[in-house]
Design an enzyme around this catalytic site. Structure first.
Site, PDB file in Angstrom:
ATOM      1  N   TYR A  17       0.848  -1.053  -0.048  1.00  0.00           N
ATOM      2  CA  TYR A  17      -0.062  -0.052  -0.099  1.00  0.00           C
ATOM      3  C   TYR A  17       0.851   1.111  -0.030  1.00  0.00           C
ATOM      4  CZ  TYR A  17      -3.410   3.533   1.441  1.00  0.00           C
ATOM      5  OH  TYR A  17      -4.044   4.675   1.553  1.00  0.00           O
ATOM      6  N   GLU A  39     -11.490   5.435   4.876  1.00  0.00           N
ATOM      7  CA  GLU A  39     -11.124   6.379   5.707  1.00  0.00           C
ATOM      8  C   GLU A  39     -11.963   6.324   7.013  1.00  0.00           C
ATOM      9  OE1 GLU A  39      -7.969   7.168   6.154  1.00  0.00           O
ATOM     10  OE2 GLU A  39      -7.040   6.599   4.196  1.00  0.00           O
ATOM     11  N   TRP A  47      -5.178   1.147  10.372  1.00  0.00           N
ATOM     12  CA  TRP A  47      -5.447   1.264   8.823  1.00  0.00           C
ATOM     13  C   TRP A  47      -5.040  -0.129   8.308  1.00  0.00           C
ATOM     14  CZ3 TRP A  47      -7.907   3.534   5.326  1.00  0.00           C
ATOM     15  CH2 TRP A  47      -7.899   3.452   3.981  1.00  0.00           C
TER      16      TRP A  47
END
Length: 199
Positions: A17, A39, A47
């Site tokens: 990522y 988000e 995350w």
């Protein structure tokens, strides 16, 4: 060893990522909605947890198609509450539906989610030069404005901190630290992305 931003750790999914996505300018409406959704889902979680559930979100929410999600019923929300592939929080699930409806009004008014969201950085990626992670802000005046504008249109889970994380993710700001090998690469991508003729 390749110099990277310290937050991405050593998990292969996180490294990919960081190396391939984070900070790359995004102008596709569907992808922008997906990232805004993810988000918002992250609030209170890591995350990495959300990255591991990203495919689950795509499957559960019709590939994050705002037009389809905007028509979800209470029965759909109930179905989603039983889906282990996503964050099973009623408020977060309901917010995806409400936010999809908000996207449709934005499309009616401005023609694209891309144009609406990128206006908060004047349609040009902001190139920062942080030397350490502790210099990177968690929100800015631009994310404050984005948050306020989205909330005015009925969006939820779009506080300023969430909006700034979104801005970092989709390349509205380049917050790779200068010692990270991706900083200069993202800066070059940003220069091309900011030119409307390059799209």
């Amino acid at each position: 060893m390749t110099p990277r931003c310290g937050w991405c750790g050593s998990d292969p999914l996180y490294l990919d990522y960081h190396d391939l996505e984070w900070g790359v300018p995004v102008h596709d409406d569907r992808r922008l909605f997906e990232m805004l959704t993810l988000e918002g889902a992250q609030a209170g979680l890591s995350w990495l947890t959300i990255l591991r559930k990203r495919d689950g979100y795509r499957q559960a929410f019709d590939e994050l198609d705002p037009e389809r999600i905007a028509r979800y019923s209470d029965a759909d929300i109930q179905r989603l509450l039983g889906d282990a592939g996503i964050v099973r929080n009623r408020l977060k699930i309901a917010s995806v539906v409400r936010n999809a409806q908000g996207v449709l009004t934005i499309l009616e008014d401005t023609g694209s989610l891309d144009a609406f969201l990128w206006q908060f950085v004047d349609h040009m990626p902001q190139q920062n030069a942080w030397r350490s992670l502790d210099q990177v802000p968690s929100q800015t005046p631009a994310s404050d404005r984005m948050s306020k504008a989205l909330k005015k249109r009925g969006f939820s889970f779009v506080g300023s901190t969430i909006c700034y994380a979104f801005m970092q993710a989709v390349g509205m700001v380049n917050d790779h630290v200068v010692g990270c090998y991706r900083h200069a690469e993202i800066a070059r991508l940003g220069d091309a992305s900011g030119d409307p003729t390059a799209r």
